[in-house]
Structures are given as C-alpha cells and as structure tokens.
Design a protein around this motif. Structure first.
Motif, PDB file in Angstrom:
ATOM      1  N   ASN B  28      43.124 -28.907 -19.412  1.00 49.62           N
ATOM      2  CA  ASN B  28      43.284 -30.317 -19.701  1.00 49.62           C
ATOM      3  C   ASN B  28      42.000 -30.863 -20.299  1.00 49.62           C
ATOM      4  O   ASN B  28      40.920 -30.493 -19.879  1.00 49.62           O
ATOM      5  CB  ASN B  28      43.593 -31.085 -18.413  1.00 49.62           C
ATOM      6  CG  ASN B  28      45.056 -31.053 -18.085  1.00 49.62           C
ATOM      7  OD1 ASN B  28      45.889 -31.356 -18.924  1.00 49.62           O
ATOM      8  ND2 ASN B  28      45.367 -30.663 -16.863  1.00 49.62           N
ATOM      9  N   PRO B  29      42.127 -31.760 -21.268  1.00 54.05           N
ATOM     10  CA  PRO B  29      40.907 -32.378 -21.792  1.00 54.05           C
ATOM     11  C   PRO B  29      40.308 -33.316 -20.752  1.00 54.05           C
ATOM     12  O   PRO B  29      41.000 -33.793 -19.862  1.00 54.05           O
ATOM     13  CB  PRO B  29      41.387 -33.161 -23.012  1.00 54.05           C
ATOM     14  CG  PRO B  29      42.835 -33.369 -22.793  1.00 54.05           C
ATOM     15  CD  PRO B  29      43.334 -32.250 -21.938  1.00 54.05           C
ATOM     16  N   LEU B  30      39.022 -33.587 -20.919  1.00 53.22           N
ATOM     17  CA  LEU B  30      38.359 -34.489 -19.989  1.00 53.22           C
ATOM     18  C   LEU B  30      38.785 -35.921 -20.274  1.00 53.22           C
ATOM     19  O   LEU B  30      39.089 -36.259 -21.408  1.00 53.22           O
ATOM     20  CB  LEU B  30      36.843 -34.386 -20.175  1.00 53.22           C
ATOM     21  CG  LEU B  30      36.230 -33.082 -19.694  1.00 53.22           C
ATOM     22  CD1 LEU B  30      34.881 -32.882 -20.347  1.00 53.22           C
ATOM     23  CD2 LEU B  30      36.070 -33.119 -18.183  1.00 53.22           C
ATOM     24  N   PRO B  31      38.759 -36.759 -19.250  1.00 47.32           N
ATOM     25  CA  PRO B  31      39.049 -38.174 -19.512  1.00 47.32           C
ATOM     26  C   PRO B  31      37.976 -38.744 -20.439  1.00 47.32           C
ATOM     27  O   PRO B  31      36.810 -38.402 -20.307  1.00 47.32           O
ATOM     28  CB  PRO B  31      38.965 -38.838 -18.136  1.00 47.32           C
ATOM     29  CG  PRO B  31      38.891 -37.741 -17.154  1.00 47.32           C
ATOM     30  CD  PRO B  31      38.452 -36.506 -17.849  1.00 47.32           C
ATOM     31  N   ARG B  32      38.420 -39.624 -21.300  1.00 41.79           N
ATOM     32  CA  ARG B  32      37.492 -40.232 -22.259  1.00 41.79           C
ATOM     33  C   ARG B  32      36.326 -40.915 -21.562  1.00 41.79           C
ATOM     34  O   ARG B  32      35.178 -40.742 -21.931  1.00 41.79           O
ATOM     35  CB  ARG B  32      38.228 -41.289 -23.091  1.00 41.79           C
ATOM     36  CG  ARG B  32      39.107 -40.727 -24.126  1.00 41.79           C
ATOM     37  CD  ARG B  32      38.330 -40.479 -25.415  1.00 41.79           C
ATOM     38  NE  ARG B  32      39.212 -39.817 -26.357  1.00 41.79           N
ATOM     39  CZ  ARG B  32      39.865 -40.464 -27.308  1.00 41.79           C
ATOM     40  NH1 ARG B  32      39.675 -41.740 -27.467  1.00 41.79           N
ATOM     41  NH2 ARG B  32      40.655 -39.814 -28.122  1.00 41.79           N
ATOM     42  N   SER B 128      -3.107 -46.229  23.502  1.00 37.75           N
ATOM     43  CA  SER B 128      -2.354 -47.119  22.618  1.00 37.75           C
ATOM     44  C   SER B 128      -1.976 -48.406  23.338  1.00 37.75           C
ATOM     45  O   SER B 128      -1.798 -49.439  22.702  1.00 37.75           O
ATOM     46  CB  SER B 128      -1.107 -46.412  22.096  1.00 37.75           C
ATOM     47  OG  SER B 128      -0.309 -45.995  23.170  1.00 37.75           O
ATOM     48  N   GLY B 129      -1.859 -48.365  24.647  1.00 36.52           N
ATOM     49  CA  GLY B 129      -1.567 -49.581  25.392  1.00 36.52           C
ATOM     50  C   GLY B 129      -2.828 -50.223  25.934  1.00 36.52           C
ATOM     51  O   GLY B 129      -2.756 -51.122  26.757  1.00 36.52           O
ATOM     52  N   ALA B 131      -4.779 -49.160  28.037  1.00 36.15           N
ATOM     53  CA  ALA B 131      -4.886 -48.977  29.487  1.00 36.15           C
ATOM     54  C   ALA B 131      -6.023 -48.040  29.865  1.00 36.15           C
ATOM     55  O   ALA B 131      -6.298 -47.831  31.044  1.00 36.15           O
ATOM     56  CB  ALA B 131      -3.573 -48.446  30.054  1.00 36.15           C
TER      57      ALA B 131
END
Lengths: 499, 289
Positions: B28-32, B128-129, B131
């Motif tokens: 089948n040909p390709l869709p335009r 990081s805290g 503490a």
C-alpha cells in the motif's frame, strides 16, 4: 491509489427523475469500503443540506452548545470583595478554579477528576443506550464541522452548486465565493480560539486588552493555535478527524451492544432497490427507490445501506433525507431509522421491535454514576472552609535544651477558604506541662492570623520538661479555634529521647 | 519481483512479493499526510544541523549559526536569577541583622537563602538539620559557647573558632592530665564535682574534694558557679548539654587532654550577604538569643 478529487461524473450533480418528482442523486459514497484505502488522498465530501426532524435537532443543539461555549465566560457571579466576579474562571496565577458557587483549590483537584469520571461514565451510559449520539450531535468536531459546512452552503450553495463551483475554471465569481467562505471560516476560527482564553482571565478586561494589543503573549499564542486547529479541523480535516484521529469511535465498539440505538437501513424492506415510475410499486422491487439522497447528505461520505460502519456518527441526516423521499413517493417512512441490531433480527423473525433500556451494562453504568455522584456531593457539602496541616520536624527529631527540657518543631499550615481575614488560637492537646511558642517577631499562639482566601504557615515550637515526658513518642493533637468557635483538629506526634 | 506484479486476492492490492509463513506484505502507498510530515521532518533535521550544534569533530563540534549552547543558556539563567534576587540582596547588604529580622519579607528571603547556604557550607560538620555531632555543636538548642545573639553568631561565622584568621575566636583549656597539672585522683574529683553541677554526679565526697580544685583551676574561665562565659568561650557546665558527652569518662577525658574543636573563618569565602543570611538562619533554629 484512486486519484479522484470528486466522486462524481463531470457536469452531473443532480438529475431529475425522468419518471417522477423524486430528486435523484448520483452521489457516490466516497468512504465506501470498496472505494476507500486507508492510504489515499482524501476525497472531498459535499454534504447536501437535509431537511427534517434530525436536521432541526442538530441546529438546536448547535445553537445551545455554541451558546454555552461563547457566553459562559461572560456570566457574572458576585463573590464579594477581592474575588473575581466571573462565574466560570480558571485562575492559574491565583491557583483557583471558580465554578459559580464552588471555589476549588489546587489540592482539591480531585473534584475535577470526579467530574471527568462522571462525564466518562455518563458517556458510556449514553453510548450503550443511544449509540453514538455524542458523535452525531454534541461533539465539538461535529458541531464546528456542521457550522463550517453551513457557511459553505450559504456562500457557495448546496451540494450540486459546490461541486460545479469546484469544477468551474477560476473566475471572478469563484474567487469571490471561495474567498468569502475562507474569510468567514477564519472569523469563526478566531472567535473559537478567542472565546477559549476568556475562561482563564476576567473576560471584559481581557477583551479590552486583546483589542488594545496589551494582552499577554500567551493569550495571542493560544488564540492563534486554536484558530489554526479550528480552521484546519472544521474546514478541511472534518470526517478524517472522526475516522483516523479520534480514538472514541473505536472505544465505542466495546460499549455498544445489540440493544444500543444505531442507524439501520431496513434491508428486507428496501431491497432490491431500483428506480420506478411515479406511484407505481413493481413487485420485483423493494421500497428503496435508489435515489441516493441518503448518501448525498452524509457528512461522513458513507452509504448507510452498506450496513453498520465505523465512520457512521449516527447524526440521523440520512433518515431525514430518506423520509423526505418516502413522503414524496407515497411509501411508508423510516426505511432508514434509529433501531437496534436486536430489533432488526426481531422484525426479521416476525416479532415486535422493542427497546431494552434496562440491561446489565446500563444498570452498572447508572449505579457507578450514582455512587460517584453521591461521593462528590457528600464531600462538597461537608467540605470545610478551614484546613489545618501539621508538618513535624524530622531533622532533628527533637532538641534537648539546656534545662533538660525537650523541644519539637512543627510547621503549622492553616488554610482559610473564607473571604475575610481570620485569627486562630492554637492549642496543643495530649502533652501535659507543654509550652507553645511561635517563631517570628510578634507571632502569638493565641492569635495566628490568616489572610482572606489564603494559606499561612507558622513555625511552632512545643517544649516540655524532661520529667513530664512518658514515652519516646507521644500522640498529640493540634486544635485551631477562630473567634466564632469554629475549629479543626490535626494529629501529630511529639518525640523525645528513648526512655 | 519488479517485472511481474503480484496481486493479493483478498484486498486487490499489489504485494511486495515478500512472504512470511504464508502472509504476504501488501504494497500500500503511504498516506499523503504522512509522507509530507516525513519530508518536513527531513527538512527540519537538515536545518537543525546547520543552525544548531550538531556534528562532533575530533576535539570540538560544529557550532551552528545560532551559536546556541546549553552552557551559555545555564549561565544566562543563573544571571537572570541573580538579577531577580538583586533587589533583595541589595537590601540585605544595606540592612543590619536586627533590621532584617524585623522585616518579614527580608526575613523570609534570608531564611530561604540561609537554609541553602547552610546545606552547602555548614552541614558537613553541623549536620543537615544543624543538630551537630559529638564535638560539633547542636545549633538548635539554647546553649551557646560564644554567644547566641545575632551579632555573636555573625562574628563566629565570619572569623571561625581557632581558625587561621587574625580575629578568630580562640581559647585554650589546659590539658590537666597530659601536662601533669593535676593528678589522676584530682581529675576524678573535679569530674565528680562538674557532674554534680547538673545533678548527675554519684559520689558526693569526691565532688566536695573536687570543688576546691575547681575553684582553684577552673573557675577563672568557667566561672565560680560553673555557668561558663561567652567572652572566653567557656562552656556552661551546669546545663544538660554536653558538646563532648556528659558521662564521667567523657568529662575525665576533657579534663585530662583538653578539647579544641575548630571552625574555619568564612569571611572571604562567602560574601557578606550570605553570612548575614546564615546568621539569621542559625539564629532562627530555636536557640537564638
């Protein structure tokens, strides 16, 4: 590949029946299975204007749906000071969705989810009952395509005239009619894109800004994109959108059953088809007079007499066209009609056709709609205009103070959905001998203020003497109480050293 | 294949002549629209090669006519962010620490900036805290060695503790055991006394003996009541917080070998605005005075 721009023989659009008054069309169903390869150039469809009950319904529904779309942003709704007075407004900068008396915050987006679920199941129910009525009447693609075809019809004439115009060499008239059509299409497309942006800002203000070229670029970009898609999908892609782009026709295959309404051609009554002299009904012919009007009016370019097809959006225009002809030739109406596949079989077996609306799937869909609807209604009614959220510090879990006391930090977020400022008293429960302090100059646990329709965040320290702490984790409750005694509670935990 | 066409019986479409397990491929040909989209993509790709950086060369790459680079874009967005912040940064520069703390808008900005500067520069030691760890002070509590008001915190961040900066905070506790200033027994007694200040001692007789030694050796810095002194950076020995641990062996170790943690001076490494933001942030952690 079938290189055929128009599925008509040249010069022929309409031929009057030599033998009667029936207008006969040699329209070919361009999307007929035999004609159609998925891989071919689109063959242009010239839908003829049908006249009848379904066509009237389609006009009415088009007017209503377009009316809703264009007018909704202009409806005003008073919500008091400092709030927008637009009934339906999606306020992205303010992070609110206003719908008449409902105001939805971003964290309540589940209402929209619920609405979408309701809409989806509603669509399932309608589809299992009445087939593709959504596609045929209310889908925006259908409505706008119908509108674009109506413009074409007004300016270029009906099917035959449009075919003639396309075949005619370019001249003044052709240029004028074609250009006029395109201009009106573009105006409609701009109007469509233009109406969309009004849902996202105060419509009168934005209208002024747009006309003065003062509106934000995103407004113009949105209008531009939607103008382009409306023009493309309504003017050119049309039925291709339904057949190739839209997943819904394919999903519907699973929702329809043999009791769902579809458009059916009564093959037993109609065949063998053939032309006949006026007021004669030869015994060797069925009721179909082979006038092809059903094909000529079809916006999808199919022949309903071929049976059920994916392309059919069940708009009912072929019924209108056929009934007009049946009336004219004096045959009973409804050779093409809304029916069900089960009814076709029933009639064939000599039974009476009937509609079975109550079926397992319609019961399940209805039940789901009721359940989801009730859940949403309940949560909407019981929805509080006050919300308290507590985030406990996790790093460090707790702090030992110089007097041996233990301190935990919390971030207290209070959402005030009322349109006036409120002041709350913050109370900590479940921790004897505890003391609350709020970080920030002038902040006081007795009076935490939250602005109108906004969220306030406070850092709060809770401190207890070491001896008062029984456990390494104590369940506690924060309660906020406003001046009118309205209150809300949230739970948290107080951590201390391992005992 | 090319010379004779094979037509599929069912669909009436020409086949490619390829066959797998009896299944023949239709030609089948390709869709335009597909084909046009494909051409458009090809053109787009060609244009992209020309205007954008695309091809790797041996030691570099083609630059493209637009001169785009993600590095330059990043630099630009950093620049934009700086511009957006500059209005606040200018105000931070001009304001005193007290003024910043009193201005909610500046305070919010300083806290946010301080939090990220802390994570980058301070969290390695203080956690990081914030503490802390053993030997690295917890900045959340209300116990301070060199003072916990905004100016004292700012000074500590600027010049550090026992750092190489001339204005650094500095003190030196004698190593009483290592340098044989006190005997083992005396150290043990002093430790008992120190622990008794926060009601955690266990030997009252030893504590009574230690009190005398403490008055002679320790009270000059730690004060007579053991309450410590910000000016000298002498820790408060009466509270529940112990930088190097509060059990007896840790206290004995501190007296025997002394302790001398160090913190670098941040002036010169961080700009003034960042140090201000850090001071505000540390002060807000819960123990600020």
């Amino acid at each position: 590949m079938v290189e055929q721009a128009v599925a008509e023989t040249p010069g022929a659009g309409v031929k009057p029946d030599q033998h009667g008054s029936v207008e006969r069309s040699d329209a070919e169903a361009v999307n007929k299975k035999e004609h159609r390869s998925l891989y071919q150039k689109r063959i242009k469809i010239y839908p003829k204007l049908a006249k009848g009950a379904f066509r009237r319904w389609k006009w009415v529904i088009m007017a209503v749906t377009l009316g809703i779309y264009y007018l909704t942003p202009w409806i005003r709704w008073d919500r008091g000071p400092n709030t927008p007075d637009q009934a339906v407004l999606i306020d992205f900068p303010g992070r609110r969705f206003y719908f008449f008396f409902i105001e939805i915050w971003p964290q309540e987006v589940y209402y929209l989810t619920g609405l979408l679920i309701l809409a989806a199941i509603g669509l399932f129910l309608i589809t299992s009952l009445a087939g593709r009525v959504w596609c045929g009447y209310t889908c925006p693609q259908t409505v706008w395509t119908d509108l674009f075809i109506a413009v074409e019809h007004k300016i270029q004439g009906d099917r035959a005239a449009r075919i003639r115009l396309d075949k005619a060499p370019w001249g003044a008239e052709k240029i004028f009619r074609k250009a006029a059509t395109q201009i009106v299409w573009v105006i409609i497309a701009i109007g469509t894109g233009g109406a969309w942006v009004f849902y996202f800002a105060d419509a009168p203000t934005l209208m002024g800004d747009l006309l003065a070229f003062q509106a934000p670029p995103v407004a113009y970009i949105t209008i531009g994109v939607l103008t382009f898609t409306t023009y493309l999908l309504g003017g050119f892609a049309r039925e291709q959108v339904c057949t190739y782009m839209c997943p819904w026709p394919r999903i519907q295959g699973g929702l329809l059953d043999e009791e769902s309404l579809v458009i059916a051609y009564n093959e037993d009554r109609g065949e063998p088809r053939g032309a006949r002299k006026k007021d004669t009904h030869p015994d060797n012919l069925g009721d179909c007079v082979a006038c092809n009007q059903c094909v000529a009016v079809c916006p999808m370019g199919i022949d309903i007499r071929d049976g059920q097809q994916l392309e059919c959006i069940t708009c009912g225009l072929c019924i209108d066209a056929c009934n007009t002809v049946m009336d004219k030739v004096g045959l009973p109406r409804n050779l093409i009609e809304y029916s069900t596949l089960a009814n076709v079989e029933r009639v064939r077996a000599g039974e009476k056709p009937r509609l079975r609306l109550i079926r397992p799937r319609t019961i399940i869909y209805s039940g789901l709609i009721v359940v989801v609807g009730l859940i949403m209604l309940f949560s909407l009614i019981t929805r509080s205009d006050l919300d308290l959220s507590i985030l406990r510090d996790r790093n460090p879990l707790f702090v030992t103070l110089s007097d041996g006391g233990i301190r935990n930090g919390y971030t207290v977020k209070i959402t005030n959905k009322q349109h006036n400022e409120r002041s709350f008293r913050l109370v900590l429960e479940g921790l004897p001998e505890s003391r609350l302090s709020v970080v920030g100059s002038g902040a006081d646990a007795e009076a935490l203020t939250v602005g109108p329709d906004s969220l306030a965040s406070y850092r709060v320290f809770a401190t207890v003497p070491r001896a008062a702490l029984q456990d390494s984790a104590t369940d506690i409750r924060f309660r906020i109480i406003d001046g009118n005694g309205e209150e809300t509670i949230n739970n948290s935990v107080f951590r201390g050293p391992e005992q | 294949m090319a010379d004779h066409k094979e037509i599929d019986q069912v669909s009436g479409v020409e086949t490619t002549g390829h066959e797998w397990d009896g299944i023949r491929e239709l030609n089948n040909p390709l869709p335009r629209w597909w084909l046009w989209t494909f051409y458009a993509c090809c053109i787009w790709a060609l244009a992209y090669w020309i205007v954008m950086p695309a091809w790797p060369l041996i030691s570099s790459h083609t630059e493209g006519f637009l001169g785009y680079s993600s590095r330059a874009q990043l630099a630009k967005s950093v620049e934009r962010a700086r511009d957006a912040q500059s209005v606040y940064l200018d105000r931070i520069d001009a304001a005193s620490l007290e003024q910043i703390a009193a201005d909610q808008e500046l305070l919010d900005f300083a806290l946010a900036g301080g939090r990220s500067a802390f994570a980058v520069n301070c969290s390695q030691c203080h956690g990081s805290g914030a503490a802390g760890f053993v030997g690295y002070p917890n900045l959340n509590d209300d116990d301070w060695i060199w003072g916990g008001d905004l100016d004292a915190i700012s000074h500590t961040i600027h010049f550090g503790i026992r750092s190489d900066h001339d204005e650094t905070r500095f003190n030196e506790m004698p190593a009483y055991g290592r340098d044989e200033l006190l005997t083992r027994e005396e150290i043990d007694d002093v430790a008992e006394y120190v622990l008794s200040l926060s009601n955690s001692g266990s030997d009252a007789a030893a504590a009574a003996r230690g009190e005398v030694t403490f008055a002679e050796q320790c009270s000059a810095c730690h004060m007579e009541d053991g309450g410590g002194n910000y000016e000298l950076g002498a820790p408060n020995l009466r509270d529940a917080i112990w930088l190097y641990g509060g059990d007896k062996s840790a206290v004995v170790e501190s007296i025997t070998n002394s302790r001398a943690g160090m913190m670098p001076a941040w002036t010169g490494r961080l700009d003034e605005a960042t140090i201000k933001k850090l001071a505000i942030y540390v002060h807000s952690l819960g123990g600020g005075e």
